[in-house]
Design an enzyme around this catalytic site. Structure first.
Site, PDB file in Angstrom:
ATOM      1  CB  SER A 117      -0.981   0.002   1.186  1.00  0.00           C
ATOM      2  OG  SER A 117      -0.220  -0.280   2.245  1.00  0.00           O
ATOM      3  CG  HIS A 138      -2.901  -1.062  -3.381  1.00  0.00           C
ATOM      4  ND1 HIS A 138      -2.929   0.370  -3.027  1.00  0.00           N
ATOM      5  CD2 HIS A 138      -2.929  -1.640  -2.012  1.00  0.00           C
ATOM      6  CE1 HIS A 138      -3.147   0.725  -1.759  1.00  0.00           C
ATOM      7  NE2 HIS A 138      -3.419  -0.710  -1.478  1.00  0.00           N
ATOM      8  CD  GLU A 150      -3.541   3.439  -5.835  1.00  0.00           C
ATOM      9  OE1 GLU A 150      -3.223   2.807  -4.733  1.00  0.00           O
ATOM     10  OE2 GLU A 150      -3.403   4.593  -5.906  1.00  0.00           O
ATOM     11  CG  ASN A 188      -3.130   4.008   1.192  1.00  0.00           C
ATOM     12  OD1 ASN A 188      -4.001   4.200   1.886  1.00  0.00           O
ATOM     13  ND2 ASN A 188      -2.570   2.966   0.998  1.00  0.00           N
TER      14      ASN A 188
HETATM   15  N1  CAA Z   1     -15.976  -9.785   2.986  1.00  0.00           N
HETATM   16  C1  CAA Z   1     -16.732  -9.906   2.045  1.00  0.00           C
HETATM   17  N2  CAA Z   1     -17.794  -9.316   1.848  1.00  0.00           N
HETATM   18  C2  CAA Z   1     -18.089  -8.168   2.784  1.00  0.00           C
HETATM   19  C3  CAA Z   1     -17.408  -7.725   3.835  1.00  0.00           C
HETATM   20  C4  CAA Z   1     -16.232  -8.668   3.889  1.00  0.00           C
HETATM   21  N3  CAA Z   1     -15.095  -8.419   4.794  1.00  0.00           N
HETATM   22  N4  CAA Z   1     -17.822  -7.020   4.721  1.00  0.00           N
HETATM   23  C5  CAA Z   1     -18.813  -6.557   4.179  1.00  0.00           C
HETATM   24  N5  CAA Z   1     -19.209  -7.307   3.108  1.00  0.00           N
HETATM   25  C6  CAA Z   1     -20.415  -7.248   2.156  1.00  0.00           C
HETATM   26  C7  CAA Z   1     -21.685  -7.492   2.710  1.00  0.00           C
HETATM   27  O1  CAA Z   1     -22.062  -8.896   2.721  1.00  0.00           O
HETATM   28  C8  CAA Z   1     -22.580  -6.768   2.013  1.00  0.00           C
HETATM   29  O2  CAA Z   1     -22.837  -7.284   0.861  1.00  0.00           O
HETATM   30  P1  CAA Z   1     -24.282  -7.122  -0.048  1.00  0.00           P
HETATM   31  O3  CAA Z   1     -24.314  -5.707  -0.668  1.00  0.00           O
HETATM   32  O4  CAA Z   1     -23.889  -8.227  -1.239  1.00  0.00           O
HETATM   33  O5  CAA Z   1     -25.354  -7.209   0.715  1.00  0.00           O
HETATM   34  C9  CAA Z   1     -21.796  -5.468   1.593  1.00  0.00           C
HETATM   35  O6  CAA Z   1     -20.390  -5.907   1.741  1.00  0.00           O
HETATM   36  C10 CAA Z   1     -22.127  -4.263   2.383  1.00  0.00           C
HETATM   37  O7  CAA Z   1     -21.832  -4.945   3.912  1.00  0.00           O
HETATM   38  P2  CAA Z   1     -22.765  -4.370   5.167  1.00  0.00           P
HETATM   39  O8  CAA Z   1     -24.372  -4.108   4.780  1.00  0.00           O
HETATM   40  O9  CAA Z   1     -22.758  -5.254   6.230  1.00  0.00           O
HETATM   41  O10 CAA Z   1     -22.210  -3.146   5.782  1.00  0.00           O
HETATM   42  P3  CAA Z   1     -21.986  -1.709   5.009  1.00  0.00           P
HETATM   43  O11 CAA Z   1     -23.021  -1.135   4.001  1.00  0.00           O
HETATM   44  O12 CAA Z   1     -21.703  -0.649   6.181  1.00  0.00           O
HETATM   45  O13 CAA Z   1     -20.628  -1.718   4.187  1.00  0.00           O
HETATM   46  C11 CAA Z   1     -18.089  -1.770   3.916  1.00  0.00           C
HETATM   47  C12 CAA Z   1     -19.322  -2.288   4.758  1.00  0.00           C
HETATM   48  C13 CAA Z   1     -18.258  -2.132   2.277  1.00  0.00           C
HETATM   49  C14 CAA Z   1     -17.032  -2.125   4.402  1.00  0.00           C
HETATM   50  C15 CAA Z   1     -18.404  -0.332   3.822  1.00  0.00           C
HETATM   51  O14 CAA Z   1     -18.587   0.429   5.023  1.00  0.00           O
HETATM   52  C16 CAA Z   1     -17.354   0.659   3.156  1.00  0.00           C
HETATM   53  O15 CAA Z   1     -17.012   0.656   2.065  1.00  0.00           O
HETATM   54  N6  CAA Z   1     -16.386   1.204   3.867  1.00  0.00           N
HETATM   55  C17 CAA Z   1     -14.899   1.628   3.427  1.00  0.00           C
HETATM   56  C18 CAA Z   1     -14.177   0.658   3.018  1.00  0.00           C
HETATM   57  C19 CAA Z   1     -12.852   1.236   2.420  1.00  0.00           C
HETATM   58  O16 CAA Z   1     -12.648   2.413   2.359  1.00  0.00           O
HETATM   59  N7  CAA Z   1     -11.917   0.422   2.178  1.00  0.00           N
HETATM   60  C20 CAA Z   1     -10.554   0.842   1.510  1.00  0.00           C
HETATM   61  C21 CAA Z   1      -9.685   0.745   2.959  1.00  0.00           C
HETATM   62  S1  CAA Z   1      -8.009   0.997   2.661  1.00  0.00           S
HETATM   63  C22 CAA Z   1      -7.463  -0.280   1.891  1.00  0.00           C
HETATM   64  O17 CAA Z   1      -7.978  -1.134   1.886  1.00  0.00           O
HETATM   65  C23 CAA Z   1      -6.042  -0.086   1.329  1.00  0.00           C
HETATM   66  C24 CAA Z   1      -4.997   0.474   1.972  1.00  0.00           C
HETATM   67  O18 CAA Z   1      -3.906   0.504   1.417  1.00  0.00           O
HETATM   68  C25 CAA Z   1      -5.021   1.102   3.274  1.00  0.00           C
END
Ligand code: CAA
Length: 281
Positions: A117, A138, A150, A188
């Site tokens: 990342s 990424h 990415e 990031n």
């Molecule tokens: N694995 C697989 N599927 C998952 C999951 C997981 N760990 N967590 C949630 N889901 C799925 C759920 O099953 C649900 O699926 P459907 O739409 O098919 O029903 C969907 O995601 C939405 O989940 P929820 O309804 O439980 O919860 P939510 O609507 O609050 O969404 C979230 C959860 C998708 C995590 C949302 O909060 C989100 O997009 N958050 C931001 C995440 C983000 O920014 N990620 C990037 C982080 S930075 C990174 O990863 C890289 C880095 O370099 C640091």
């Protein structure tokens, strides 16, 4: 394609999941046998949720798991790979060591990708004799949900390598975005200073974590507030990315917030340790 994923943590198991679901044969490699078992159980559980929602069938779930092999020996795990994605801990020396081993063990034609990342792809590629076949791939957590890959070109990455990875990302139903090698890439470099600034707001008593998160969720339509997201990513990961940005880009605006440093020192790493800006016990 024959794909190998190095590291069975959160990102590694998510990457193995989406590869296998898209029809590729995947070998997930980790030194820790128990982590491999836990990764398979997580993938099975996530596929099961998709079956329950009738997005895939029970046969798809079984076929996806059939395409997924586990291996504790890196040399065996990459012997037939067309492409390897490394998703080990975010540590430059460790990644250099892994890429040196991959260069010896993977077929000469194999592409070696890193899910890093923030660490320089050019630097990782320098540990190999095939820098034109080294690239950043990424992914974002949760990998089965987030649409972005990415794709990071190191100084020597060839067009052929880029195009193979772009096509692979598209075969997963993801959108690849091309970026050049620079600290934190785009994701990031933009995300982490926002999270860091949110932590400064808490440190300076501008607002509580709940208030900061509510402002960003309701005012800016972010799915998670920045402090909830920091806990989700891991505060140690956030700190290490801020340190890379600060060191490589050299400007004070990337200085890690002292409260972030303090929380990591105290072992409050977010969700994974049970406590960060919020409690998860
Ligand atoms: N694995 C697989 N599927 C998952 C999951 C997981 N760990 N967590 C949630 N889901 C799925 C759920 O099953 C649900 O699926 P459907 O739409 O098919 O029903 C969907 O995601 C939405 O989940 P929820 O309804 O439980 O919860 P939510 O609507 O609050 O969404 C979230 C959860 C998708 C995590 C949302 O909060 C989100 O997009 N958050 C931001 C995440 C983000 O920014 N990620 C990037 C982080 S930075 C990174 O990863 C890289 C880095 O370099 C640091």
């Amino acid at each position: 394609m024959n794909l190998s994923v190095i590291g069975a943590g959160t990102m590694g198991n998510g990457i193995a999941h989406v590869f296998a679901q898209a029809g590729h044969d995947v070998t997930l490699v980790d030194l820790d046998h128990d982590r491999l078992g836990a990764a398979r159980a997580t993938i099975d559980k996530n596929l099961g949720r998709m079956v329950a929602k009738e997005r895939i069938t029970a046969e798809d779930q079984a076929a996806t798991l059939d395409r997924l092999k586990a291996e504790t020996d890196l040399v065996k795990g990459v012997a037939n790979a067309d492409l390897v994605v490394e998703a080990a801990t975010e540590n430059a020396e460790l990644k250099a060591r892994i890429f040196d081993q991959l260069d010896d063990a993977a077929p000469p034609t194999a592409i070696l990708a890193s899910n890093t990342s923030s660490i320089s792809i050019t630097q990782i590629a320098a540990a190999t004799d095939r820098p034109e076949q080294v690239i950043g791939m990424h992914f974002f957590n949760p990998v089965p949900v987030m649409k972005l890959v990415e794709v990071v070109r190191g100084l020597a990455t060839s067009d052929e390598t880029y195009e193979t990875v772009q096509t692979l990302a598209e075969s997963l139903g993801k959108t690849p975005v091309e970026v050049n090698d620079a600290a934190g890439f785009v994701s990031n470099r933009v995300l982490m200073p926002m999270i860091n600034e949110a932590i400064f707001c808490v440190q300076e008593g501008v607002a509580t974590p709940e208030a900061v998160d509510t402002v960003m969720k309701l005012g800016m339509a972010h799915p998670m507030g920045p402090l909830t997201l920091a806990d989700f990513i891991g505060l140690d990961v956030c700190l290490s990315i801020m340190e890379v940005l600060h060191r490589e880009l050299g400007e004070d605006k990337y200085r890690p917030c002292p409260l972030l440093r303090k929380m990591v020192t105290a072992g409050r790493l977010g969700r994974k340790s049970g406590r960060g800006f919020y409690d998860y016990a």
